[in-house]
Design an enzyme around this catalytic site. Structure first.
Site, PDB file in Angstrom:
ATOM      1  CG  HIS A 203      -0.233   0.445   2.416  1.00  0.00           C
ATOM      2  ND1 HIS A 203       0.276  -0.799   3.153  1.00  0.00           N
ATOM      3  CD2 HIS A 203       0.028   1.553   3.234  1.00  0.00           C
ATOM      4  CE1 HIS A 203       0.889  -0.234   4.292  1.00  0.00           C
ATOM      5  NE2 HIS A 203       0.798   1.220   4.385  1.00  0.00           N
TER       6      HIS A 203
HETATM    7  C1  UD1 Z   1      -2.024   5.990   5.153  1.00  0.00           C
HETATM    8  C2  UD1 Z   1      -0.650   6.516   5.974  1.00  0.00           C
HETATM    9  C3  UD1 Z   1       0.373   5.637   5.817  1.00  0.00           C
HETATM   10  C4  UD1 Z   1      -0.055   4.153   6.511  1.00  0.00           C
HETATM   11  C5  UD1 Z   1      -1.506   3.661   5.806  1.00  0.00           C
HETATM   12  C6  UD1 Z   1      -1.937   2.481   6.615  1.00  0.00           C
HETATM   13  C7  UD1 Z   1      -0.586   9.124   5.492  1.00  0.00           C
HETATM   14  C8  UD1 Z   1       0.471   9.834   4.507  1.00  0.00           C
HETATM   15  N1  UD1 Z   1      -0.344   7.562   4.952  1.00  0.00           N
HETATM   16  O1  UD1 Z   1      -1.705   5.556   3.887  1.00  0.00           O
HETATM   17  O2  UD1 Z   1       1.415   5.838   6.342  1.00  0.00           O
HETATM   18  O3  UD1 Z   1       0.964   3.372   6.245  1.00  0.00           O
HETATM   19  O4  UD1 Z   1      -2.367   4.813   6.049  1.00  0.00           O
HETATM   20  O5  UD1 Z   1      -2.950   1.745   5.789  1.00  0.00           O
HETATM   21  O6  UD1 Z   1      -1.034   9.396   6.121  1.00  0.00           O
HETATM   22  N2  UD1 Z   1      -9.086   4.569   0.749  1.00  0.00           N
HETATM   23  C9  UD1 Z   1     -10.183   3.839   0.912  1.00  0.00           C
HETATM   24  N3  UD1 Z   1     -10.812   3.565   2.144  1.00  0.00           N
HETATM   25  C10 UD1 Z   1     -10.316   3.682   3.117  1.00  0.00           C
HETATM   26  C11 UD1 Z   1      -9.405   4.142   3.320  1.00  0.00           C
HETATM   27  C12 UD1 Z   1      -8.653   4.524   2.173  1.00  0.00           C
HETATM   28  O7  UD1 Z   1     -10.712   3.829  -0.279  1.00  0.00           O
HETATM   29  O8  UD1 Z   1     -11.229   3.179   4.217  1.00  0.00           O
HETATM   30  C13 UD1 Z   1      -8.464   4.953  -0.252  1.00  0.00           C
HETATM   31  C14 UD1 Z   1      -8.683   6.511  -0.810  1.00  0.00           C
HETATM   32  O9  UD1 Z   1      -8.905   6.466  -2.179  1.00  0.00           O
HETATM   33  C15 UD1 Z   1      -7.710   6.905  -0.354  1.00  0.00           C
HETATM   34  C16 UD1 Z   1      -6.582   6.163  -0.619  1.00  0.00           C
HETATM   35  O10 UD1 Z   1      -7.180   4.913  -0.148  1.00  0.00           O
HETATM   36  O11 UD1 Z   1      -7.578   8.469  -1.152  1.00  0.00           O
HETATM   37  C17 UD1 Z   1      -5.342   6.470   0.308  1.00  0.00           C
HETATM   38  O12 UD1 Z   1      -5.708   6.633   1.766  1.00  0.00           O
HETATM   39  P1  UD1 Z   1      -4.754   7.716   2.898  1.00  0.00           P
HETATM   40  O13 UD1 Z   1      -5.211   7.591   3.955  1.00  0.00           O
HETATM   41  O14 UD1 Z   1      -4.651   8.954   2.039  1.00  0.00           O
HETATM   42  O15 UD1 Z   1      -3.218   6.964   2.779  1.00  0.00           O
HETATM   43  P2  UD1 Z   1      -2.835   5.313   2.569  1.00  0.00           P
HETATM   44  O16 UD1 Z   1      -2.318   4.911   1.627  1.00  0.00           O
HETATM   45  O17 UD1 Z   1      -4.223   4.441   3.377  1.00  0.00           O
HETATM   46  N1  UDP Z   2      -3.632  -5.376   8.999  1.00  0.00           N
HETATM   47  C1  UDP Z   2      -5.209  -5.757   8.834  1.00  0.00           C
HETATM   48  N2  UDP Z   2      -5.801  -6.359   7.963  1.00  0.00           N
HETATM   49  C2  UDP Z   2      -5.362  -6.151   6.495  1.00  0.00           C
HETATM   50  C3  UDP Z   2      -3.796  -5.525   6.448  1.00  0.00           C
HETATM   51  C4  UDP Z   2      -3.229  -5.189   7.614  1.00  0.00           C
HETATM   52  O1  UDP Z   2      -5.612  -6.096   9.996  1.00  0.00           O
HETATM   53  O2  UDP Z   2      -5.905  -6.439   5.471  1.00  0.00           O
HETATM   54  C5  UDP Z   2      -3.104  -4.886  10.014  1.00  0.00           C
HETATM   55  C6  UDP Z   2      -1.778  -5.529  10.092  1.00  0.00           C
HETATM   56  O3  UDP Z   2      -1.786  -6.858  10.737  1.00  0.00           O
HETATM   57  C7  UDP Z   2      -1.116  -4.524  11.125  1.00  0.00           C
HETATM   58  C8  UDP Z   2      -1.629  -3.186  10.691  1.00  0.00           C
HETATM   59  O4  UDP Z   2      -2.889  -3.377   9.813  1.00  0.00           O
HETATM   60  O5  UDP Z   2      -1.412  -4.710  12.418  1.00  0.00           O
HETATM   61  C9  UDP Z   2      -0.579  -2.241   9.807  1.00  0.00           C
HETATM   62  O6  UDP Z   2      -1.474  -1.415   8.777  1.00  0.00           O
HETATM   63  P1  UDP Z   2      -0.681  -0.923   7.490  1.00  0.00           P
HETATM   64  O7  UDP Z   2      -0.102  -1.982   6.899  1.00  0.00           O
HETATM   65  O8  UDP Z   2      -1.904  -0.690   6.928  1.00  0.00           O
HETATM   66  O9  UDP Z   2      -0.094   0.151   7.857  1.00  0.00           O
HETATM   67  P2  UDP Z   2       1.589   0.350   8.159  1.00  0.00           P
HETATM   68  O10 UDP Z   2       1.895  -0.336   9.114  1.00  0.00           O
HETATM   69  O11 UDP Z   2       2.606   0.293   7.112  1.00  0.00           O
HETATM   70  O12 UDP Z   2       1.567   2.113   8.620  1.00  0.00           O
END
Ligand code: UD1
Ligand code: UDP
Length: 354
Positions: A203
């Site tokens: 991601h």
């Molecule tokens: C965010 C964090 C990242 C973290 C990740 C965990 C920042 C800059 N990034 O990245 O550090 O590792 O969360 O997963 O804060 N979206 C959906 N549904 C949701 C959430 C997101 O559709 O419930 C889609 C939307 O199109 C959104 C995109 O995912 O624009 C990105 O979501 P965003 O929260 O901006 O960043 P992440 O890639 O999730």
């Molecule tokens: N996780 C989860 N379901 C998923 C993917 C990740 O519960 O489908 C959990 C994972 O076990 C960990 C946390 O989400 O505890 C990590 O989040 P993510 O990878 O989204 O973000 P990051 O740690 O890179 O910021």
């Protein structure tokens, strides 16, 4: 004392669950915790499922600020969080990790002179092109209390001139694994999978928003899946980018919607190897003694690569394939790299004394 906890993204729900549990079980009379959910993550399986399964107290405020660009999201959060902090007048603001929600809460609190506690402070990838690096550096530099997983991030803070109130406590995500794996109830989404598989997640912006990187990663996963089942719970960001870039995902990869924490713990227990660009999952794979291919150029969790239980491959197909072969031979894992499983108790104990 009143603590205002600001969370918004999936990994923050998991980290906050450990602290909220200790507060409600052991410090109910001392600490009043008010939770704000920024709405950065909003799908049921990216947000609500964690509150339900992990019994996180219901947020008093839900801001619904998600699905926006970095600036728009952070700016809207600043506006709303300022109103809440002025109204609640907390003694401390508690933030986790390095997301836009973390930065917005830290900036807001700092301008209002509210002390900030940063959990997972001092982590650095030494690459400012990563948005999380900006978030964590800025958050640390306005924080008052720093809770670090190991000495390495604590030393990073000292090198940046931040010398006071640094506590090395271990990783709250380890606490979560130990507690929830005893009570997890996996669903049929995962229990029906084939017995032997590799677990993958992707991601990171640097992988998803670069067409070539995303193609390389999916080409590698496709080739691996010809020999071994690859299970990939797909982050919504990645799904959208695959569509935008017209990347066809190979039929052999088992794609799931994002799964809840219980299902994830089950997948981690059953997988024989993990391929990921997630920060949290790298450590969890280690907690389950699973070798990990880190599909990034850097990691903040350097102990894993130093000890040889994880390897960095970037988004390079050949490196990913070679690393899978190398790591499949690893069976020995060092103990307790990230604490003793009592990080949350240590943190709350320190907070309660402030
Ligand atoms: C965010 C964090 C990242 C973290 C990740 C965990 C920042 C800059 N990034 O990245 O550090 O590792 O969360 O997963 O804060 N979206 C959906 N549904 C949701 C959430 C997101 O559709 O419930 C889609 C939307 O199109 C959104 C995109 O995912 O624009 C990105 O979501 P965003 O929260 O901006 O960043 P992440 O890639 O999730
Ligand atoms: N996780 C989860 N379901 C998923 C993917 C990740 O519960 O489908 C959990 C994972 O076990 C960990 C946390 O989400 O505890 C990590 O989040 P993510 O990878 O989204 O973000 P990051 O740690 O890179 O910021």
């Amino acid at each position: 004392m009143k603590i205002l906890t600001v969370i918004g993204a999936r990994p923050q729900f998991i980290k906050a669950a450990t602290i909220s549990r200790i507060i409600s079980e052991q410090y109910n009379n001392v600490i009043d915790e008010v939770i704000v959910h920024t709405g950065q993550h909003y799908d049921q399986n990216m947000s609500e499922i964690f509150f339900t399964d992990m019994k996180i107290p219901k947020p008093k405020y839900s801001l619904n600020i998600g699905g926006k660009s970095h600036g728009e999201m952070t700016g809207e959060m600043l506006i709303e969080l300022e109103k809440i902090m002025l109204g609640e007048n907390p003694d401390m603001v508690l933030v986790y990790g390095d997301t836009n929600s973390t930065l917005a809460a830290a900036l807001t609190a700092s301008k209002l002179h509210i002390p900030i506690s940063h959990i997972e402070a001092g982590m650095r990838a030494f690459n400012k092109r990563i948005p999380e690096e900006i978030n964590r550096i800025l958050t640390d530099h306005v924080s008052t209390y720093f809770f670090c997983t190991t000495d390495e991030p604590a030393n990073n803070l000292r090198k940046e001139g931040l010398a006071e109130n640094i506590y090395v406590v271990g990783d709250v995500m380890y606490d979560a694994v130990l507690f929830y794996k005893k009570i997890m109830k996996p669903t049929e989404k995962v229990t029906n999978l084939p017995a032997d598989f590799y677990l993958a997640t992707i991601h990171r912006q640097e992988n998803t928003d670069d067409k070539k990187n995303l193609q390389e990663i999916f080409a590698a996963l496709e080739e691996i899946s010809l020999q071994k089942t690859v299970v990939l719970p797909l982050h919504p960001r990645t799904r959208k980018r695959l569509d935008n870039f017209d990347i066809i995902v190979g039929n052999n990869i088992t794609i799931l919607d994002p799964v809840g924490y219980f299902d994830m713990l089950y997948l981690l227990e059953k997988a024989s190897l993990v391929l990921t660009d997630s920060g949290g999952l790298q450590k969890e794979a280690y907690y389950f003694n699973k070798p990990t291919v880190i599909m990034r150029d850097q990691t903040e969790w350097v102990d894993l690569t130093d000890k040889g239980v994880a390897q960095l491959t970037g988004a390079n197909k050949n490196k990913i394939l070679t690393s899978v072969e190398d790591l499949a031979k690893i069976y020995s894992f060092p103990e307790n790299l990230y604490g003793d499983g009592h990080a949350a108790e240590k943190i709350v104990n320190i907070l309660a004394l402030e």
